[in-house]
Design a protein around this motif. Structure first.
Motif, PDB file in Angstrom:
ATOM      1  N   ALA A 101      46.930  43.271  40.365  1.00 43.94           N
ATOM      2  CA  ALA A 101      46.982  44.639  40.856  1.00 43.94           C
ATOM      3  C   ALA A 101      46.487  44.690  42.287  1.00 43.94           C
ATOM      4  CB  ALA A 101      46.141  45.556  39.976  1.00 43.94           C
ATOM      5  N   ALA A 102      46.871  45.761  42.974  1.00 44.61           N
ATOM      6  CA  ALA A 102      46.497  45.906  44.368  1.00 44.61           C
ATOM      7  C   ALA A 102      46.029  47.323  44.661  1.00 44.61           C
ATOM      8  CB  ALA A 102      47.676  45.562  45.266  1.00 44.61           C
ATOM      9  N   PRO A 103      44.989  47.450  45.464  1.00 48.77           N
ATOM     10  CA  PRO A 103      44.525  48.767  45.922  1.00 48.77           C
ATOM     11  C   PRO A 103      45.111  49.076  47.290  1.00 48.77           C
ATOM     12  CG  PRO A 103      42.907  47.132  46.504  1.00 48.77           C
ATOM     13  CD  PRO A 103      44.062  46.381  45.889  1.00 48.77           C
ATOM     14  N   ASP A 104      44.777  50.244  47.793  1.00 45.78           N
ATOM     15  CA  ASP A 104      45.132  50.588  49.166  1.00 45.78           C
ATOM     16  C   ASP A 104      43.944  50.383  50.094  1.00 45.78           C
ATOM     17  OD1 ASP A 104      47.347  53.334  48.285  1.00 45.78           O
ATOM     18  OD2 ASP A 104      47.810  51.258  48.876  1.00 45.78           O
ATOM     19  N   SER A 105      43.152  49.389  49.815  1.00 47.76           N
ATOM     20  CA  SER A 105      41.977  49.094  50.627  1.00 47.76           C
ATOM     21  C   SER A 105      41.842  47.594  50.787  1.00 47.76           C
ATOM     22  CB  SER A 105      40.712  49.666  49.972  1.00 47.76           C
ATOM     23  OG  SER A 105      40.472  49.049  48.733  1.00 47.76           O
ATOM     24  N   LYS A 106      40.916  47.201  51.634  1.00 46.34           N
ATOM     25  CA  LYS A 106      40.741  45.766  51.901  1.00 46.34           C
ATOM     26  C   LYS A 106      39.987  45.043  50.789  1.00 46.34           C
ATOM     27  CE  LYS A 106      41.125  46.004  56.918  1.00 46.34           C
ATOM     28  NZ  LYS A 106      42.356  45.200  56.919  1.00 46.34           N
ATOM     29  N   TYR A 107      39.262  45.811  49.975  1.00 47.23           N
ATOM     30  CA  TYR A 107      38.505  45.195  48.881  1.00 47.23           C
ATOM     31  C   TYR A 107      37.898  46.297  48.030  1.00 47.23           C
ATOM     32  CZ  TYR A 107      34.751  42.649  46.485  1.00 47.23           C
ATOM     33  OH  TYR A 107      33.910  42.111  45.547  1.00 47.23           O
ATOM     34  N   THR A 108      37.984  46.162  46.734  1.00 44.42           N
ATOM     35  CA  THR A 108      37.316  47.097  45.859  1.00 44.42           C
ATOM     36  C   THR A 108      37.058  46.454  44.510  1.00 44.42           C
ATOM     37  OG1 THR A 108      37.359  49.291  44.841  1.00 44.42           O
ATOM     38  CG2 THR A 108      39.459  48.140  45.006  1.00 44.42           C
ATOM     39  N   LYS A 109      35.962  46.885  43.897  1.00 48.62           N
ATOM     40  CA  LYS A 109      35.636  46.480  42.533  1.00 48.62           C
ATOM     41  C   LYS A 109      35.845  47.630  41.557  1.00 48.62           C
ATOM     42  CE  LYS A 109      31.478  45.125  43.722  1.00 48.62           C
ATOM     43  NZ  LYS A 109      30.108  44.568  43.637  1.00 48.62           N
ATOM     44  N   ARG A 110      36.400  48.725  42.061  1.00 52.54           N
ATOM     45  CA  ARG A 110      36.624  49.903  41.221  1.00 52.54           C
ATOM     46  C   ARG A 110      38.045  49.867  40.649  1.00 52.54           C
ATOM     47  NH1 ARG A 110      33.988  52.558  45.702  1.00 52.54           N
ATOM     48  NH2 ARG A 110      31.850  53.128  45.151  1.00 52.54           N
ATOM     49  N   GLU A 111      38.152  49.769  39.353  1.00 50.71           N
ATOM     50  CA  GLU A 111      39.464  49.694  38.713  1.00 50.71           C
ATOM     51  C   GLU A 111      40.325  50.894  39.074  1.00 50.71           C
ATOM     52  OE1 GLU A 111      39.380  49.023  34.526  1.00 50.71           O
ATOM     53  OE2 GLU A 111      41.549  49.289  34.297  1.00 50.71           O
ATOM     54  N   SER A 112      39.719  52.054  39.198  1.00 52.19           N
ATOM     55  CA  SER A 112      40.480  53.275  39.466  1.00 52.19           C
ATOM     56  C   SER A 112      41.187  53.236  40.811  1.00 52.19           C
ATOM     57  CB  SER A 112      39.548  54.487  39.404  1.00 52.19           C
ATOM     58  OG  SER A 112      38.536  54.392  40.397  1.00 52.19           O
ATOM     59  N   GLU A 113      40.765  52.343  41.688  1.00 57.19           N
ATOM     60  CA  GLU A 113      41.358  52.270  43.022  1.00 57.19           C
ATOM     61  C   GLU A 113      42.563  51.339  43.085  1.00 57.19           C
ATOM     62  OE1 GLU A 113      38.418  51.583  46.009  1.00 57.19           O
ATOM     63  OE2 GLU A 113      37.151  53.238  45.338  1.00 57.19           O
ATOM     64  N   TYR A 114      42.860  50.661  41.988  1.00 55.09           N
ATOM     65  CA  TYR A 114      44.030  49.785  41.958  1.00 55.09           C
ATOM     66  C   TYR A 114      45.251  50.616  41.600  1.00 55.09           C
ATOM     67  CZ  TYR A 114      41.169  45.721  42.680  1.00 55.09           C
ATOM     68  OH  TYR A 114      40.327  44.800  43.244  1.00 55.09           O
ATOM     69  N   LYS A 115      46.177  50.702  42.534  1.00 54.44           N
ATOM     70  CA  LYS A 115      47.313  51.601  42.375  1.00 54.44           C
ATOM     71  C   LYS A 115      48.609  50.902  41.991  1.00 54.44           C
ATOM     72  CE  LYS A 115      45.677  55.117  45.629  1.00 54.44           C
ATOM     73  NZ  LYS A 115      46.019  55.914  46.828  1.00 54.44           N
ATOM     74  N   TYR A 116      48.728  49.644  42.335  1.00 47.84           N
ATOM     75  CA  TYR A 116      49.979  48.924  42.138  1.00 47.84           C
ATOM     76  C   TYR A 116      49.741  47.799  41.140  1.00 47.84           C
ATOM     77  CZ  TYR A 116      50.540  51.394  46.504  1.00 47.84           C
ATOM     78  OH  TYR A 116      50.556  52.364  47.468  1.00 47.84           O
ATOM     79  N   TRP A 117      50.659  47.685  40.182  1.00 46.34           N
ATOM     80  CA  TRP A 117      50.452  46.752  39.086  1.00 46.34           C
ATOM     81  C   TRP A 117      51.676  45.878  38.873  1.00 46.34           C
ATOM     82  CZ3 TRP A 117      45.834  46.516  36.401  1.00 46.34           C
ATOM     83  CH2 TRP A 117      44.909  47.511  36.705  1.00 46.34           C
ATOM     84  N   GLY A 118      51.421  44.614  38.538  1.00 46.63           N
ATOM     85  CA  GLY A 118      52.493  43.730  38.140  1.00 46.63           C
ATOM     86  C   GLY A 118      52.811  43.915  36.670  1.00 46.63           C
ATOM     87  N   GLN A 119      53.758  43.161  36.187  1.00 46.59           N
ATOM     88  CA  GLN A 119      54.239  43.331  34.816  1.00 46.59           C
ATOM     89  C   GLN A 119      53.410  42.593  33.786  1.00 46.59           C
ATOM     90  OE1 GLN A 119      55.158  40.969  36.702  1.00 46.59           O
ATOM     91  NE2 GLN A 119      55.675  39.216  35.432  1.00 46.59           N
ATOM     92  N   GLY A 120      52.548  41.714  34.216  1.00 47.93           N
ATOM     93  CA  GLY A 120      51.700  40.982  33.283  1.00 47.93           C
ATOM     94  C   GLY A 120      52.295  39.653  32.870  1.00 47.93           C
ATOM     95  N   THR A 121      51.408  38.726  32.585  1.00 46.00           N
ATOM     96  CA  THR A 121      51.806  37.419  32.069  1.00 46.00           C
ATOM     97  C   THR A 121      50.877  37.066  30.914  1.00 46.00           C
ATOM     98  OG1 THR A 121      52.303  35.118  32.682  1.00 46.00           O
ATOM     99  CG2 THR A 121      50.401  36.138  33.763  1.00 46.00           C
ATOM    100  N   LEU A 122      51.438  36.598  29.820  1.00 45.62           N
ATOM    101  CA  LEU A 122      50.675  36.375  28.599  1.00 45.62           C
ATOM    102  C   LEU A 122      50.013  35.006  28.611  1.00 45.62           C
ATOM    103  CD1 LEU A 122      49.846  37.190  25.715  1.00 45.62           C
ATOM    104  CD2 LEU A 122      52.027  36.228  24.923  1.00 45.62           C
ATOM    105  N   VAL A 123      48.734  35.013  28.338  1.00 44.36           N
ATOM    106  CA  VAL A 123      47.958  33.788  28.177  1.00 44.36           C
ATOM    107  C   VAL A 123      47.483  33.731  26.735  1.00 44.36           C
ATOM    108  CG1 VAL A 123      45.847  32.578  28.827  1.00 44.36           C
ATOM    109  CG2 VAL A 123      47.232  33.702  30.582  1.00 44.36           C
ATOM    110  N   THR A 124      47.799  32.643  26.063  1.00 46.07           N
ATOM    111  CA  THR A 124      47.377  32.449  24.682  1.00 46.07           C
ATOM    112  C   THR A 124      46.579  31.161  24.607  1.00 46.07           C
ATOM    113  OG1 THR A 124      49.360  33.566  23.865  1.00 46.07           O
ATOM    114  CG2 THR A 124      48.104  32.249  22.285  1.00 46.07           C
ATOM    115  N   VAL A 125      45.353  31.269  24.131  1.00 50.24           N
ATOM    116  CA  VAL A 125      44.479  30.112  24.013  1.00 50.24           C
ATOM    117  C   VAL A 125      44.256  29.829  22.536  1.00 50.24           C
ATOM    118  CG1 VAL A 125      42.281  29.069  24.663  1.00 50.24           C
ATOM    119  CG2 VAL A 125      43.360  30.777  26.160  1.00 50.24           C
ATOM    120  N   SER A 126      44.676  28.675  22.107  1.00 50.49           N
ATOM    121  CA  SER A 126      44.542  28.311  20.694  1.00 50.49           C
ATOM    122  C   SER A 126      43.249  27.550  20.467  1.00 50.49           C
ATOM    123  CB  SER A 126      45.728  27.469  20.256  1.00 50.49           C
ATOM    124  OG  SER A 126      45.758  26.257  20.972  1.00 50.49           O
ATOM    125  N   SER A 127      42.703  27.722  19.278  1.00 47.55           N
ATOM    126  CA  SER A 127      41.419  27.055  18.957  1.00 47.55           C
ATOM    127  C   SER A 127      41.649  25.691  18.345  1.00 47.55           C
ATOM    128  CB  SER A 127      40.624  27.934  17.996  1.00 47.55           C
ATOM    129  OG  SER A 127      41.381  28.196  16.838  1.00 47.55           O
TER     130      SER A 127
END
Length: 122
Positions: free
Chosen positions: A96-122
């Protein structure tokens, strides 16, 4: 702004994966980036963030010491290197990307990718 995440897959516990997120649509090097994840039946969780320059990074406790965020501004790509993976890391990972140079606030992330699935087997 378009974000395309890739690199997910199935890995055994203790293994590693590197996720990539290619960005387009604006000057990538001017903005921070972040990684989030969402496991089935849970809320989305902030994982890591990186500043526009790559100098400043942030990790949540679940990622600290095992994951490394980095970026290549020449390639407009941000990465998440994940080592020592655990079954509890299983999730869909989003960049995800915000409209700022850096943020730790989730609410400031405006643009999102589609996601990629990670599955970790035990």
């Amino acid at each position: 702004v378009q974000l395309q995440a890739s690199g997910g897959g199935l890995v055994q516990a203790g293994g590693s994966l590197r996720l990539s997120c290619a960005a387009s649509g604006r000057a990538f090097s001017n903005y921070g980036m972040g990684w989030f994840r969402q496991a089935p039946g849970t809320e989305r969780e902030f994982v890591s963030a990186i500043s526009w320059s790559g100098i400043t990074t942030f990790y949540t406790d679940s990622a600290k010491g095992r994951f490394t965020i980095s970026r290549d501004n020449a390639k407009s790509t941000v990465y998440l290197q994940m080592n020592s993976l655990k079954p509890e890391d299983t999730a869909v990972y989003y960049c995800a990307a915000p409209d700022s140079k850096y943020t730790k606030r989730e609410s400031e992330y405006k643009y999102w990718g589609q996601g990629t699935l990670v599955t970790v087997s035990s």
